[in-house]
Motif scaffolding. Sequence first.
Motif, PDB file in Angstrom:
ATOM      1  N   GLU A   1     -26.156  -0.301  18.187  1.00  0.00           N
ATOM      2  CA  GLU A   1     -27.301  -0.755  19.007  1.00  0.00           C
ATOM      3  C   GLU A   1     -27.310  -2.452  18.527  1.00  0.00           C
ATOM      4  O   GLU A   1     -26.840  -2.802  17.318  1.00  0.00           O
ATOM      5  CB  GLU A   1     -28.592  -0.269  18.735  1.00  0.00           C
ATOM      6  CG  GLU A   1     -28.820   1.277  19.160  1.00  0.00           C
ATOM      7  CD  GLU A   1     -30.318   1.691  18.432  1.00  0.00           C
ATOM      8  OE1 GLU A   1     -31.075   1.692  19.469  1.00  0.00           O
ATOM      9  OE2 GLU A   1     -30.197   2.184  17.359  1.00  0.00           O
ATOM     10  N   ASN A   2     -27.933  -2.998  19.515  1.00  0.00           N
ATOM     11  CA  ASN A   2     -28.233  -4.627  19.115  1.00  0.00           C
ATOM     12  C   ASN A   2     -29.585  -4.500  18.504  1.00  0.00           C
ATOM     13  O   ASN A   2     -30.453  -4.395  19.589  1.00  0.00           O
ATOM     14  CB  ASN A   2     -27.790  -5.315  20.375  1.00  0.00           C
ATOM     15  CG  ASN A   2     -26.515  -5.602  20.564  1.00  0.00           C
ATOM     16  OD1 ASN A   2     -25.616  -5.428  19.561  1.00  0.00           O
ATOM     17  ND2 ASN A   2     -26.084  -5.736  21.820  1.00  0.00           N
ATOM     18  N   LEU A   3     -30.060  -4.713  17.351  1.00  0.00           N
ATOM     19  CA  LEU A   3     -31.277  -4.824  17.140  1.00  0.00           C
ATOM     20  C   LEU A   3     -32.042  -6.429  16.965  1.00  0.00           C
ATOM     21  O   LEU A   3     -31.015  -7.191  16.619  1.00  0.00           O
ATOM     22  CB  LEU A   3     -31.551  -4.161  15.690  1.00  0.00           C
ATOM     23  CG  LEU A   3     -30.925  -2.811  15.545  1.00  0.00           C
ATOM     24  CD1 LEU A   3     -31.095  -1.967  14.022  1.00  0.00           C
ATOM     25  CD2 LEU A   3     -31.806  -1.862  16.794  1.00  0.00           C
ATOM     26  N   ARG A   4     -33.268  -6.473  17.353  1.00  0.00           N
ATOM     27  CA  ARG A   4     -33.692  -7.791  17.007  1.00  0.00           C
ATOM     28  C   ARG A   4     -34.439  -8.259  15.803  1.00  0.00           C
ATOM     29  O   ARG A   4     -34.791  -6.993  15.407  1.00  0.00           O
ATOM     30  CB  ARG A   4     -34.699  -8.188  18.543  1.00  0.00           C
ATOM     31  CG  ARG A   4     -33.687  -7.941  19.775  1.00  0.00           C
ATOM     32  CD  ARG A   4     -34.690  -8.420  20.874  1.00  0.00           C
ATOM     33  NE  ARG A   4     -34.070  -7.987  22.198  1.00  0.00           N
ATOM     34  CZ  ARG A   4     -33.146  -9.215  22.709  1.00  0.00           C
ATOM     35  NH1 ARG A   4     -33.155 -10.143  22.305  1.00  0.00           N
ATOM     36  NH2 ARG A   4     -32.607  -8.619  23.939  1.00  0.00           N
TER      37      ARG A   4
ATOM     38  N   PRO B   1     -23.395   5.068  -0.457  1.00  0.00           N
ATOM     39  CA  PRO B   1     -22.486   3.714  -0.377  1.00  0.00           C
ATOM     40  C   PRO B   1     -23.367   2.455  -1.447  1.00  0.00           C
ATOM     41  O   PRO B   1     -24.268   2.470  -1.301  1.00  0.00           O
ATOM     42  CB  PRO B   1     -22.501   3.388   1.345  1.00  0.00           C
ATOM     43  CG  PRO B   1     -23.847   3.780   1.791  1.00  0.00           C
ATOM     44  CD  PRO B   1     -24.327   5.031   1.145  1.00  0.00           C
ATOM     45  N   TYR B   2     -22.466   1.766  -1.473  1.00  0.00           N
ATOM     46  CA  TYR B   2     -22.599   0.383  -2.240  1.00  0.00           C
ATOM     47  C   TYR B   2     -23.223  -0.426  -1.242  1.00  0.00           C
ATOM     48  O   TYR B   2     -24.127  -1.372  -1.645  1.00  0.00           O
ATOM     49  CB  TYR B   2     -21.715  -0.188  -3.063  1.00  0.00           C
ATOM     50  CG  TYR B   2     -21.763  -1.215  -3.842  1.00  0.00           C
ATOM     51  CD1 TYR B   2     -22.171  -0.868  -5.167  1.00  0.00           C
ATOM     52  CD2 TYR B   2     -21.767  -2.660  -3.270  1.00  0.00           C
ATOM     53  CE1 TYR B   2     -22.719  -2.356  -5.966  1.00  0.00           C
ATOM     54  CE2 TYR B   2     -22.023  -3.662  -4.197  1.00  0.00           C
ATOM     55  CZ  TYR B   2     -22.625  -3.636  -5.499  1.00  0.00           C
ATOM     56  OH  TYR B   2     -22.729  -4.653  -6.192  1.00  0.00           O
ATOM     57  N   ASP B   3     -22.814  -0.490  -0.174  1.00  0.00           N
ATOM     58  CA  ASP B   3     -23.242  -1.528   1.114  1.00  0.00           C
ATOM     59  C   ASP B   3     -22.863  -0.670   2.215  1.00  0.00           C
ATOM     60  O   ASP B   3     -21.994   0.105   2.377  1.00  0.00           O
ATOM     61  CB  ASP B   3     -22.643  -2.777   0.920  1.00  0.00           C
ATOM     62  CG  ASP B   3     -21.430  -3.165   0.956  1.00  0.00           C
ATOM     63  OD1 ASP B   3     -20.834  -2.788   2.041  1.00  0.00           O
ATOM     64  OD2 ASP B   3     -20.654  -3.269  -0.256  1.00  0.00           O
ATOM     65  N   ILE B   4     -23.313  -1.385   3.391  1.00  0.00           N
ATOM     66  CA  ILE B   4     -22.941  -0.782   4.632  1.00  0.00           C
ATOM     67  C   ILE B   4     -22.296  -1.845   5.837  1.00  0.00           C
ATOM     68  O   ILE B   4     -22.227  -1.638   6.968  1.00  0.00           O
ATOM     69  CB  ILE B   4     -24.350  -0.144   5.439  1.00  0.00           C
ATOM     70  CG1 ILE B   4     -25.364  -1.035   5.826  1.00  0.00           C
ATOM     71  CG2 ILE B   4     -24.530   1.040   4.569  1.00  0.00           C
ATOM     72  CD1 ILE B   4     -26.407  -0.564   6.501  1.00  0.00           C
ATOM     73  N   GLY B   5     -22.053  -3.087   5.076  1.00  0.00           N
ATOM     74  CA  GLY B   5     -21.409  -4.011   5.951  1.00  0.00           C
ATOM     75  C   GLY B   5     -21.754  -5.421   5.619  1.00  0.00           C
ATOM     76  O   GLY B   5     -22.776  -5.822   4.767  1.00  0.00           O
ATOM     77  N   LEU B   6     -21.351  -6.308   6.391  1.00  0.00           N
ATOM     78  CA  LEU B   6     -21.478  -7.861   6.182  1.00  0.00           C
ATOM     79  C   LEU B   6     -22.409  -7.957   7.649  1.00  0.00           C
ATOM     80  O   LEU B   6     -22.054  -7.738   8.857  1.00  0.00           O
ATOM     81  CB  LEU B   6     -20.311  -8.624   6.281  1.00  0.00           C
ATOM     82  CG  LEU B   6     -19.525  -8.706   4.872  1.00  0.00           C
ATOM     83  CD1 LEU B   6     -18.384  -9.671   5.284  1.00  0.00           C
ATOM     84  CD2 LEU B   6     -20.596  -9.080   3.677  1.00  0.00           C
ATOM     85  N   TYR B   7     -23.333  -8.993   7.180  1.00  0.00           N
ATOM     86  CA  TYR B   7     -24.162  -9.615   8.397  1.00  0.00           C
ATOM     87  C   TYR B   7     -23.297 -10.324   9.379  1.00  0.00           C
ATOM     88  O   TYR B   7     -22.598 -10.864   8.882  1.00  0.00           O
ATOM     89  CB  TYR B   7     -25.216 -10.422   8.072  1.00  0.00           C
ATOM     90  CG  TYR B   7     -26.235 -10.817   8.961  1.00  0.00           C
ATOM     91  CD1 TYR B   7     -27.375 -10.025   9.571  1.00  0.00           C
ATOM     92  CD2 TYR B   7     -26.126 -12.240   9.587  1.00  0.00           C
ATOM     93  CE1 TYR B   7     -28.062 -10.321  10.377  1.00  0.00           C
ATOM     94  CE2 TYR B   7     -27.068 -12.746  10.673  1.00  0.00           C
ATOM     95  CZ  TYR B   7     -27.930 -11.795  11.234  1.00  0.00           C
ATOM     96  OH  TYR B   7     -29.172 -12.174  11.939  1.00  0.00           O
ATOM     97  N   PRO B   8     -23.469 -10.144  10.722  1.00  0.00           N
ATOM     98  CA  PRO B   8     -24.468  -9.226  11.302  1.00  0.00           C
ATOM     99  C   PRO B   8     -24.014  -7.919  11.834  1.00  0.00           C
ATOM    100  O   PRO B   8     -24.405  -7.325  12.906  1.00  0.00           O
ATOM    101  CB  PRO B   8     -24.831 -10.282  12.564  1.00  0.00           C
ATOM    102  CG  PRO B   8     -23.318 -10.836  13.021  1.00  0.00           C
ATOM    103  CD  PRO B   8     -22.849 -11.004  11.644  1.00  0.00           C
ATOM    104  N   ILE B   9     -22.917  -7.224  11.372  1.00  0.00           N
ATOM    105  CA  ILE B   9     -22.555  -6.054  11.802  1.00  0.00           C
ATOM    106  C   ILE B   9     -22.640  -4.860  10.726  1.00  0.00           C
ATOM    107  O   ILE B   9     -21.937  -5.258   9.561  1.00  0.00           O
ATOM    108  CB  ILE B   9     -21.081  -6.136  12.568  1.00  0.00           C
ATOM    109  CG1 ILE B   9     -21.140  -7.096  13.564  1.00  0.00           C
ATOM    110  CG2 ILE B   9     -20.688  -4.668  12.773  1.00  0.00           C
ATOM    111  CD1 ILE B   9     -19.594  -7.538  14.145  1.00  0.00           C
ATOM    112  N   ALA B  10     -23.120  -3.895  10.930  1.00  0.00           N
ATOM    113  CA  ALA B  10     -23.125  -2.836  10.131  1.00  0.00           C
ATOM    114  C   ALA B  10     -21.958  -1.719  10.405  1.00  0.00           C
ATOM    115  O   ALA B  10     -22.187  -1.253  11.622  1.00  0.00           O
ATOM    116  CB  ALA B  10     -24.649  -2.028  10.062  1.00  0.00           C
ATOM    117  N   SER B  11     -21.105  -1.900   9.672  1.00  0.00           N
ATOM    118  CA  SER B  11     -19.827  -1.059   9.962  1.00  0.00           C
ATOM    119  C   SER B  11     -19.447   0.023   8.949  1.00  0.00           C
ATOM    120  O   SER B  11     -19.565   1.217   9.325  1.00  0.00           O
ATOM    121  CB  SER B  11     -18.611  -2.103  10.309  1.00  0.00           C
ATOM    122  OG  SER B  11     -18.322  -2.988   9.366  1.00  0.00           O
ATOM    123  N   LYS B  12     -18.867  -0.583   7.856  1.00  0.00           N
ATOM    124  CA  LYS B  12     -18.487   0.253   6.733  1.00  0.00           C
ATOM    125  C   LYS B  12     -18.816  -0.775   5.363  1.00  0.00           C
ATOM    126  O   LYS B  12     -18.985  -1.724   5.495  1.00  0.00           O
ATOM    127  CB  LYS B  12     -16.883   0.484   7.140  1.00  0.00           C
ATOM    128  CG  LYS B  12     -15.820  -0.622   7.184  1.00  0.00           C
ATOM    129  CD  LYS B  12     -14.647  -0.457   7.062  1.00  0.00           C
ATOM    130  CE  LYS B  12     -13.669  -1.472   7.195  1.00  0.00           C
ATOM    131  NZ  LYS B  12     -12.352  -1.296   7.551  1.00  0.00           N
TER     132      LYS B  12
END
Length: 626
Positions: A401-404, A528-539
């Motif tokens: 999703e694209n979140l605002r 998880p330690y983190d879930i990605g780098l801004y602006p994409i939550a991927s892995k």
Amino acid sequence: MEIRMYIRFVATWRMIIASGIISLIYACACPDEKTPRLSAIVPTEHTLLAVTPSLSLQLTGDTLNKSYPQLRTGKAFPISGFLRVDGIPYRFMGGDSLRISPLAPLSKDTVGWTGKYSFLFPGKGWEQRVYDDSWWSEGKGAFGPVKGYYYPAHTLWGAENIYVRRHIKVGNRNVLKNHKVYVRYVCDDRIKLFCNGKHLLESGFTHQTKCQRLTDEAINQIVDGDNILAAYCRNTGGAALLDFGLYIENKTYADAEPATLKKMNAQATQTQFIFQCGEVELQIDFVSPSLSEKWDMAGWPVGFLSYQVRTENEKEHTVEIMFDVDVEWMFGTRKVDSWVEHDWRFAKSDSLYLAMIAGETTFSCEDNHIILSQNLCARNENKGVLLIGHEEGRTFQYSGENLRPLWNKDGTREVKELMMSVGNRYQKFKTECDELDYRWNIKAFQVGNETFAGAMLSAYRNFMSSHRFVSSSDNKLFCFGDTLGNVREAYKSFPALLFFNRTDWMKGLLEPIFAYCEDIHWAKRYPPYDIGLYPIASKQVKLEDCAIEAAANILMMTTAIIEAEQDFGYADMHWEQLCLWADYLQERMKKMTFPSVGLLEHDDERVKCVLGLMAYHKLVQLKGNL
């Protein structure tokens, strides 16, 4: 002391301290009537103005009019402020000057420049001032795609390597004395720059114009007559681009005296400065309305500088305040849009918005500088405001999703609208922030000393300046830093958020991690330690899982939320995950071997296991009690 006993002692002591802090915070919620007066705080460094993570101004000490504020990246934010009193200018903000004039301009500052170039390695000494380049090809800079490119290039560069020598005539090098000299460049991909054989810099790709000051040693290499600015650039793929030039400081404000700082005070939502400018006193407040306790204002990309002048005598003074922002230094672009809307004068360059009241403001754009000024009357204690807005312009992608951002969750609002809303009510916001600052100042000094208060108040602003507030599709609040869902950074933020009772932001840090684990993205028995780098939550970005640390930290942070709210609802929503992580820590504990000698560090995995399990046991007790 046996090591197991030591672990239990350390863990128990930490939980006692944590519980004590929470109890103390609640005790401070109803302070006695006899409260100390507002105490001034002068931190060694702090967030001066929290606008967005990309545009938050940092300040070291009381250097507002000694150097420029900096962004989080360390780059200077080129804003200067001057108060002209009876014709005499006083500088209250910024360094001496960032204005520069070309000695050898870039291609975009002129119609191009002539240089010698070679696509083949020309041999040793090619960068020296004394060198025979008569056999080199001659071309017009800049070098790169000559059509359909964003930058004005005049000579096609299609090879992997290019060597360029630019001859610069200096009639009288004495004009460089007591002036700063800069080299400016843009390159795609890698560049090495030399001046008369002296190595100046080595840099990677940049699509914006970069500027670097020459050292005194490099300036001393410049001679009367012919000088050589030489560059080697390598293209590793795609389009290639090279442009470079030499510039000298233009001391536009050389006659401005630094204003005398009388007072500085940094509180939770604002920083106040009082300067003496001749016979006139200037008060300027940097206010971040997004730091207020109104939930819907979290993450508002707007801040403002309110100012007022006053004098103790009855003499009338001619007073003018002026702000100068170098947009080319900031963005590498000259484009400035200006318009008047609903009695506000706006100036916009790239993603930066500035605004002042239209009827009282003079606007100009000279040498790529936005200049806004207003006439004031010291006798009547005139007030005014400069609004600063910023638009990051990137859409956050989470779980398909694209979140605002929270402030624009329906996609219909604009930064300029928020700025006008803040500007029309800035005195009301200022009053609300004064009351909020007073309350938190009293509580901070009841708990600790000036060092504690400064640390807590600064940490509060630093958190706001480095996090984005996003509304999820099911209307949950997510708080994201540059690394999304970073467990260690969240853990570091919790003491300050706990002190300010911002359990909503505490949940906003943990909620995306819980959601990530409860979905199909994560199948491991620890978070998880983190879930990605801004602006994409991927892995997860971090290569190491840091499983024990992540599991223990989240258990402790969840326990802190439940104890602060005295409501088990939040933990109950994620109870399955919390139990899974506690089981994981329990299994790891059984497999660990404990030495009989030696002290344990606070981040030792065995200590983390104990603390995480004790937090879980506390949750079990709270589950039964609440």
